[in-house]
Design a protein around this motif. Structure first.
Motif, mmCIF file in Angstrom:
data_model
loop_
_atom_site.group_PDB
_atom_site.id
_atom_site.type_symbol
_atom_site.label_atom_id
_atom_site.label_comp_id
_atom_site.label_asym_id
_atom_site.label_seq_id
_atom_site.Cartn_x
_atom_site.Cartn_y
_atom_site.Cartn_z
ATOM 1 N N THR A 1 0.832 -1.211 0.000
ATOM 2 C CA THR A 1 0.000 0.000 0.000
ATOM 3 C C THR A 1 0.862 1.254 0.000
ATOM 4 O O THR A 1 0.636 2.189 -0.776
ATOM 5 C CB THR A 1 -0.927 -0.006 1.233
ATOM 6 O OG1 THR A 1 -1.775 -1.155 1.174
ATOM 7 C CG2 THR A 1 -1.768 1.256 1.277
ATOM 8 N N LEU A 2 1.871 1.284 0.888
ATOM 9 C CA LEU A 2 2.761 2.443 0.949
ATOM 10 C C LEU A 2 3.583 2.577 -0.331
ATOM 11 O O LEU A 2 3.805 3.691 -0.821
ATOM 12 C CB LEU A 2 3.702 2.317 2.151
ATOM 13 C CG LEU A 2 3.076 2.490 3.536
ATOM 14 C CD1 LEU A 2 4.098 2.179 4.622
ATOM 15 C CD2 LEU A 2 2.538 3.914 3.695
ATOM 16 N N GLY A 3 4.032 1.437 -0.871
ATOM 17 C CA GLY A 3 4.887 1.472 -2.055
ATOM 18 C C GLY A 3 4.163 1.923 -3.304
ATOM 19 O O GLY A 3 4.476 2.984 -3.872
ATOM 20 N N PHE A 4 3.173 1.149 -3.730
ATOM 21 C CA PHE A 4 2.454 1.494 -4.956
ATOM 22 C C PHE A 4 1.597 2.749 -4.775
ATOM 23 O O PHE A 4 1.497 3.581 -5.670
ATOM 24 C CB PHE A 4 1.588 0.312 -5.407
ATOM 25 C CG PHE A 4 2.394 -0.860 -5.884
ATOM 26 C CD1 PHE A 4 3.104 -0.791 -7.068
ATOM 27 C CD2 PHE A 4 2.462 -2.031 -5.140
ATOM 28 C CE1 PHE A 4 3.871 -1.873 -7.513
ATOM 29 C CE2 PHE A 4 3.215 -3.115 -5.572
ATOM 30 C CZ PHE A 4 3.919 -3.027 -6.756
ATOM 31 N N GLY A 5 0.985 2.872 -3.585
ATOM 32 C CA GLY A 5 0.192 4.067 -3.315
ATOM 33 C C GLY A 5 1.049 5.320 -3.319
ATOM 34 O O GLY A 5 0.656 6.362 -3.870
ATOM 35 N N GLY A 6 2.241 5.247 -2.703
ATOM 36 C CA GLY A 6 3.131 6.403 -2.675
ATOM 37 C C GLY A 6 3.613 6.799 -4.059
ATOM 38 O O GLY A 6 3.666 7.992 -4.385
ATOM 39 N N ILE A 7 3.950 5.821 -4.891
ATOM 40 C CA ILE A 7 4.408 6.116 -6.252
ATOM 41 C C ILE A 7 3.300 6.764 -7.074
ATOM 42 O O ILE A 7 3.501 7.805 -7.729
ATOM 43 C CB ILE A 7 4.889 4.826 -6.957
ATOM 44 C CG1 ILE A 7 6.132 4.267 -6.272
ATOM 45 C CG2 ILE A 7 5.155 5.074 -8.433
ATOM 46 C CD1 ILE A 7 7.368 5.113 -6.413
#
Length: 497
Positions: A217-223
Motif C-alpha cells: 500500500t505504501l509502495g504502490f500508493g506512494g508512487i
C-alpha cells in the motif's frame, strides 16, 4: 462450453461444463460499462468545477483518488484471486461499481462524488485482474490472442465513445446523467453474472501477511500519489516536482517497494510471487506494456487540451475528433488478436512501435493552424500502432507462466499499468509546462497563449516518440512462447538464476 486442445470438455469447480461464452459476456459487458463511466467523466471536469464550486486542482482528485485506489488494491488482487471464488469476486466487483455509480449520480457535493468514485475504483480494482485471470484459466494458450483481442476491443471502445457521449450529455443534460445512464447496464451485468458466472479457479486460502499488504500500500500508493500530485501541481509556484509532499511520497514509495520486494523473495508463500520475473518473455512483455501505457497516457491525456486550447474546438467536437482513432484501436484489437494466434508477437510488436513512433513524431509538428483531418489521421495511426503492441506483448508474456502463477502475473501486469499511467501523465504535464515557459513568441499576439500551449504539447509528443523507439529496441528480443498445443500449457523459458 469450452473445449481444450485435446478435444475434451473442461469442467468448472462445481463439476459442470465451463460455458465460456456467458462468462465472457458477463466480464466484457461489466468491463465496458466500468471503463465508460471511468473515462467519460474526464470531459465534464471543467463543468464540475463550476457546478460544485471547487478549484481545478481539487476536482483532479476525482482522477487522482481513482488511480490511487487502483494502485493500492490491484497489487492485492493476486491474493484475493486465491482466497475467493470467481463468482464471489465478480459479484463483489459489480456491487461496488454499481453502488459507487449510484452515489456519484445523486452526489450533491464534491465530497459525495469523490466517495462514489472511490467505491467505483474498488470494484474496478477487483474486476480487471479477475477478467484477465479468468481468460487465462478458461481459454487455451493457442486461442488466447483472440480472447485478449475481445478485451482490447472493450477496453478501447469504451474510452473512445465515452468522451463523445459525455460531451452530448453535458451539452444537453447534466454531468449526473453520465452515471444514471451507466447504472441500468451495470445492474443488468450483475444479474447476468449471478446467473451465468461459474467458479473456474481453485481457492487455496493463502495466509494473509499484514506487513506485505502495508508495504504494498505504501509502495504502490506512494508512487501513484507522488507522480499524480507532481502532474497536478506542475507549473505552479512550489508545486510539481518541488512540492515536499511529492518528494516525500516518492521516497516513501520507493523504500516501501524495495522492502516489499525483499520480503516477497524471502517468504515461502508470498503475497505476490516475484519469481514470475524469472520468465523472460513475461518480463519483456511487462516492459512493453509499461512503455505502451506511458505512450498512451503521456500523449493522449494532452491531445484534448491541444484540441480545445490550441485549435479552439468544443468539448463535443473533441470527442468526435478522437472517436475514429479509439474505434479503430478497438477493431484492430480483434485483428491483432487473430494475427497473434497465427504468427505470434515477433513482427506485430516491432511494426506497431514503428507506426506509433512515426505518428508521434509527426504529431510533434502540430501548430495552431493544423487541420482537423491531419489530427484524426495521426491519432488513428497511433491507435493502430498501440493495438499491435499492447495485447500481443501482454498475451505472449502471460502465456509463458505456469497456471499457479496466473494470479501473480495478472496482478503485476495490471499494477504496473496504473503506475505507468501515473508516471506518463506527470511527465506529460511537466514537459508541456516546460515547453510553454520556454516558448519564444510575441506576448502581445492574440494567439500567444494557444501557440505557447501547442509548443508545450509538441514536447510531449516528441517524448512519446522517444519512448516508442526505446520500446522498439526492446521488442527485438521478443519471441513467441511455445504454448505446447498437446498439453495446452506454455513451455517456460526462464531467465538464469
Amino acid at each position: 462450453m469450452e473445449v481444450t486442445a485435446q478435444g475434451k470438455t473442461r469442467s468448472g469447480l462445481d463439476g459442470k461444463a465451463i460455458k465460456v461464452m456467458p462468462i465472457m459476456i458477463a466480464l466484457l459487458l461489466s468491463g465496458f460499462i466500468g471503463m465508460f463511466s471511468e473515462t467519460a467523466l474526464n470531459v465534464a471536469l471543467t463543468q464540475l468545477t463550476e457546478d460544485l464550486n471547487v478549484s481545478y486542482a481539487t476536482i483532479q482528485w476525482l482522477t487522482t483518488g481513482y488511480l490511487l485506489v487502483l494502485g493500492i488494491l490491484v497489487p492485492v488482487s493476486g491474493l484475493l484471486l486465491q482466497r475467493f471464488t470467481t463468482r464471489q469476486l465478480f459479484i463483489a466487483a459489480l456491487v461496488f461499481i454499481s453502488s459507487g455509480t449510484f452515489i456519484a449520480a445523486i452526489a450533491p457535493t464534491f465530497i459525495v462524488l469523490l466517495v462514489g468514485r472511490i467505491i467505483q475504483a474498488v470494484g474496478t480494482a477487483l474486476l480487471i485482474p479477475l477478467m484477465f485471470n479468468t481468460i487465462l484459466v478458461v481459454i487455451p494458450p493457442e486461442r488466447r490472442g483472440s480472447a485478449m483481442g475481445l478485451i482490447g476491443l472493450v477496453m478501447m471502445s469504451a474510452p473512445a465513445i465515452g468522451p463523445t457521449i459525455a460531451g452530448l450529455i453535458v451539452e444537453h443534460l447534466s454531468w449526473n446523467w453520465i452515471f444514471w445512464i451507466s447504472l441500468p447496464f451495470l445492474l443488468f451485468a450483475l444479474g447476468f453474472g449471478i446467473k451465468y458466472m461459474q467458479n473456474v479457479s481453485e481457492v487455496s486460502k493463502p495466509k494473509i501477511d499484514v506487513l506485505s499488504i502495508l508495504l504494498s500500500t505504501l509502495g504502490f500508493g506512494g508512487i501513484v500519489f507522488g507522480f499524480s500530485s507532481a502532474g497536478e501541481g506542475a507549473g505552479e509556484a512550489g508545486g510539481g516536482w518541488e512540492n515536499p509532499v511529492v518528494i516525500v511520497s516518492l521516497i516513501v514509495g520507493v523504500i516501501a517497494l524495495i522492502l516489499f520486494s525483499w520480503r516477497q523473495m524471502k517468504m515461502e508463500k508470498p503475497m505476490i510471487n516475484l519469481r514470475v520475473f524469472k520468465f523472460r518473455m513475461f518480463t519483456i512483455g511487462l516492459l512493453m506494456v509499461f512503455l505502451a501505457m506511458m505512450i498512451i497516457l503521456s500523449s493522449l491525456v494532452l491531445l484534448p487540451v491541444y484540441l480545445q486550447r490550441g485549435l479552439v474546438v468544443s468539448v463535443l467536437a473533441t470527442g468526435l475528433i478522437m472517436l475514429p482513432g479509439g474505434l479503430i484501436n478497438g477493431a484492430m484489437s480483434l485483428v491483432t488478436g487473430r494475427l497473434f494466434d497465427r504468427f505470434g508477437p515477433k513482427w506485430l510488436v516491432p511494426i506497431g512501435l514503428v507506426i506509433a513512433a512515426a505518428s508521434l513524431w509527426f504529431f510533434s509538428s502540430v501548430t495552431t493552424a493544423s487541420s482537423i483531418g491531419f489530427v484524426i489521421a495521426l491519432h488513428a495511426c497511433l491507435m493502430i500502432g498501440i493495438s499491435m503492441v499492447m495485447m500481443p506483448a501482454q498475451t505472449n508474456g502471460l502465456n509463458q507462466l505456469p497456471p499457479e502463477y496466473y494470479p501473480d502475473g495478472t496482478a503485476i501486469m495490471n499494477t504496473l499499468q496504473q503506475v505507468a499511467g501515473a508516471i506518463g501523465t506527470a511527465l506529460a504535464i511537466s514537459l508541456m509546462n516546460s515547453g510553454i515557459i520556454s516558448f519564444d513568441g510575441d506576448p502581445t499576439s492574440p494567439l500567444f497563449a494557444s501557440e505557447a500551449l501547442t509548443h508545450g504539447v509538441s514536447h510531449v509528443f516528441r517524448f512519446g516518440a522517444i519512448i516508442a523507439l526505446v520500446g522498439l529496441v526492446v521488442s527485438f528480443f521478443i519471441k513467441r512462447v511455445n504454448v505446447g498445443h498437446q498439453k495446452g500449457e506454455a513451455q517456460a523459458e526462464r531467465l538464469p538464476h
